[in-house]
Design a protein around this motif. Structure first.
Motif, short mmCIF file in Angstrom:
data_model
loop_
_atom_site.label_atom_id
_atom_site.label_comp_id
_atom_site.label_asym_id
_atom_site.label_seq_id
_atom_site.Cartn_x
_atom_site.Cartn_y
_atom_site.Cartn_z
N ALA A 100 44.14 43.19 39.59
CA ALA A 100 42.92 42.61 40.18
C ALA A 100 42.99 42.72 41.71
O ALA A 100 42.01 43.10 42.36
N GLU A 101 44.16 42.46 42.26
CA GLU A 101 44.32 42.52 43.73
C GLU A 101 44.04 43.95 44.23
O GLU A 101 43.30 44.15 45.20
N VAL A 102 44.61 44.94 43.54
CA VAL A 102 44.45 46.32 43.98
C VAL A 102 42.98 46.76 43.90
O VAL A 102 42.49 47.48 44.77
N HIS A 103 42.28 46.33 42.86
CA HIS A 103 40.86 46.69 42.75
C HIS A 103 39.97 45.77 43.57
O HIS A 103 38.76 46.00 43.67
N GLY A 104 40.55 44.70 44.08
CA GLY A 104 39.77 43.75 44.89
C GLY A 104 38.82 42.92 44.05
O GLY A 104 37.82 42.39 44.56
N THR A 105 39.12 42.78 42.77
CA THR A 105 38.22 42.03 41.87
C THR A 105 38.81 40.64 41.60
O THR A 105 40.02 40.44 41.75
N PRO A 106 37.98 39.69 41.14
CA PRO A 106 38.51 38.36 40.87
C PRO A 106 39.52 38.33 39.71
O PRO A 106 40.38 37.46 39.67
N ALA A 107 39.40 39.24 38.75
CA ALA A 107 40.28 39.14 37.57
C ALA A 107 40.50 40.50 36.92
O ALA A 107 39.80 41.48 37.23
N ALA A 108 41.48 40.55 36.01
CA ALA A 108 41.75 41.78 35.24
C ALA A 108 42.38 41.37 33.91
O ALA A 108 42.90 40.26 33.76
N LEU A 109 42.30 42.28 32.96
CA LEU A 109 42.87 42.01 31.63
C LEU A 109 43.50 43.30 31.11
O LEU A 109 42.92 44.38 31.27
N THR A 110 44.68 43.20 30.48
CA THR A 110 45.33 44.40 29.95
C THR A 110 45.24 44.44 28.43
O THR A 110 45.19 43.39 27.77
N PHE A 111 45.25 45.63 27.90
CA PHE A 111 45.14 45.88 26.46
C PHE A 111 46.29 46.81 26.06
O PHE A 111 46.80 47.56 26.89
N VAL A 112 46.61 46.85 24.76
CA VAL A 112 47.79 47.63 24.36
C VAL A 112 47.58 49.13 24.31
O VAL A 112 48.53 49.89 24.17
N SER A 113 46.33 49.57 24.40
CA SER A 113 46.09 51.03 24.41
C SER A 113 44.96 51.33 25.37
O SER A 113 43.97 50.56 25.44
N GLY A 114 45.08 52.43 26.11
CA GLY A 114 44.00 52.82 27.02
C GLY A 114 42.75 53.19 26.24
O GLY A 114 41.63 52.81 26.59
#
Ligand SMILES: Cc1ncc(COP(=O)(O)O)c(C=O)c1O
Length: 452
Positions: free
Chosen positions: A150-164
């Motif tokens: 989130a910091e790198v993209h400058g967004t308030p939040a991020a979420l990870t998933f097990v597969s792209g």
């Protein structure tokens, strides 16, 4: 005959017991016979290709292709067993190759710090998240990785998933529905198409990078739909070029459409720090609604992420089936990608080297008269052969010379644009790049002059 007491269980004589048994058995065999008859009748009308996997038409086509390749002595270039960690070089069958088949873009897979971070997380948390994060909970590496993304993209939040791949499928499948429209570049990755299918939304491709065509499409059809999502890639995975992002964002704003950028091949590659297409064009974080990326390439792990607003991440975290009903990312994987991201920031020279390698290889390929399509000279460089057979033969010839560059053939791309695809890395040396381009040009010419 005596009247029997109705409250007593009926007692059967030996004879009547046998009779009853015969009756039951007959009835059973009549039913079985009838069912058998039905099954037999139906079996005659159902072709084997509808219930035997080895008769499925796709399987038949595949085996036909494989046997044709064998007949002309073309060994499959796919599913090679590598003996070592694949970097700019690899070892296959005990022999060393210059390797262009791996998207270890910043050479961080296998980095001692990345391995160490994964190892420590494994000792602390084990190898598996052991269930969905909803029920099994989260671990420190999940939260730290998401905060960093989130910091790198400058967004308030991020979420990870097990597969792209699943990240795109479940994100698009969750956010869009049958009253909505998905507009995507004609060259978009399969995972976006699968997400569109899952969503039930209407789907319409626009010509590659044609933002004016996109504008026309929206002018004609925006009002027929509720939500509209525009999907592009940061660097196109087969073609190695970049979309005209500022124009696409303007079109999206004009028509009140959402935007999604898949940064699978641009994260780590574009921008001075490798932060991706946003940094490349100087965009603001809020210019794109859904920043998507994979952890399997620059970030030396496995899985995907979405970065964006609190609302987006909260919605996905609580409703995306590919997140809720799927196991959380193994903590060692999350720790590995987090460490890779830290190294990328600490050592921007890796990003610069990758960019220089991409430019050099493109320049040399053009000088040698190779068709590199739309490529801008970055992580992905296609060399278009125009025929699947030539792509496979060229890949084979290079393999003999110690270069691993897998072909991309029909149906992955249209026959007329079959190609070899080179993934560049910051670890490739100038010598490796020069040698490879010279061999590609030389072998291609030879093969064109000696058809099978
Ligand atoms: C553009 C793009 N998006 C998504 C994916 C899927 O990512 P993963 O291989 O990490 O599942 C890929 C795979 O290479 C890709 O090229």
């Amino acid at each position: 005959m005596t009247d029997s007491d109705p409250n007593e269980p009926r007692k059967l004589s030996k004879e009547s017991k046998e009779e009853a048994l015969r009756r039951i058995l007959k009835k059973r065999s009549d039913i079985a016979g009838e069912m058998n008859g039905v099954a037999k009748r139906d079996a005659f009308s159902i072709p084997e290709s509808h219930y035997k996997i080895e008769k499925f038409s796709d399987y038949q086509t595949l085996t036909l292709q494989q046997s044709l390749a064998k007949k002309v002595n073309l060994e499959s270039p796919y599913f090679q067993e590598h003996d070592v960690l694949a970097r700019n070089t690899t070892v296959i069958g005990g022999r060393e190759f210059i390797n262009f088949g791996t998207y270890n873009y910043l050479d961080l897979n296998g980095h001692p710090r990345v391995n160490d971070a994964a190892y420590k997380a494994m000792v602390e948390y084990g190898t598996s998240a052991s269930a969905s994060r909803l029920v099994s909970g989260e671990r420190r590496p999940h939260r730290e990785l998401e905060a960093k993304i989130a910091e790198v993209h400058g967004t308030p939040a991020a979420l990870t998933f097990v597969s792209g791949h699943a990240t795109n499928v479940t994100t698009i499948g969750t956010l869009l529905g049958k009253r909505d429209l998905i507009l995507h570049d004609r060259l978009i990755h399969n995972s976006v198409l699968q997400g569109a299918l899952l969503s039930g939304a209407q789907r319409q491709p626009f010509d590659h990078n044609d933002w004016r065509g996109l504008d026309d499409l929206l002018m004609r059809s925006r009002r027929k739909f509720e939500k509209v999502l525009i999907c592009v890639e940061g660097i196109y995975s087969m073609d190695g070029d970049v979309p005209p992002m500022p124009e696409i964002i303007e079109v999206a704003r004009k028509h009140k459409a959402l935007t999604m950028v898949d940064e699978a091949h641009s994260f780590g590659a574009l921008g001075a720090r490798g932060y991706g297409i946003g940094e490349h064009f100087g965009l603001k974080p809020g210019d794109v609604d859904i920043w998507m990326g994979t952890l399997s390439k620059t970030l030396a792990g496995c899985g995907g992420y979405v970065a964006g607003s609190e609302a987006l991440i909260t919605l996905l975290k609580h409703t995306a089936s590919g997140f809720l009903y799927s196991v959380g990312m193994p903590p060692p994987m999350a720790a590995a990608s987090l460490e890779a991201l830290r190294i990328m920031e600490e050592e921007p020279e890796r990003v610069r080297q990758l960019q220089a390698n991409g430019k050099l290889m493109l320049e040399l390929a053009r000088e040698a008269g190779l068709d590199t399509g739309y490529a801008i000279g970055s992580t992905v460089l296609p060399v278009i052969t125009g025929s699947s057979l030539l792509a496979v033969r060229l890949s084979r010839a290079l393999f003999e010379l110690g270069i691993n560059a897998p072909p991309i053939i029909y149906p992955a791309v249209e026959e007329r644009i079959a190609r070899l695809r080179f993934f560049l890395s910051s670890a490739h040396t100038e010598e490796q790049i020069r040698f490879t381009v010279a061999q590609v040009a030389d072998q291609k010419k030879k093969l064109e002059n000696s058809p099978l």
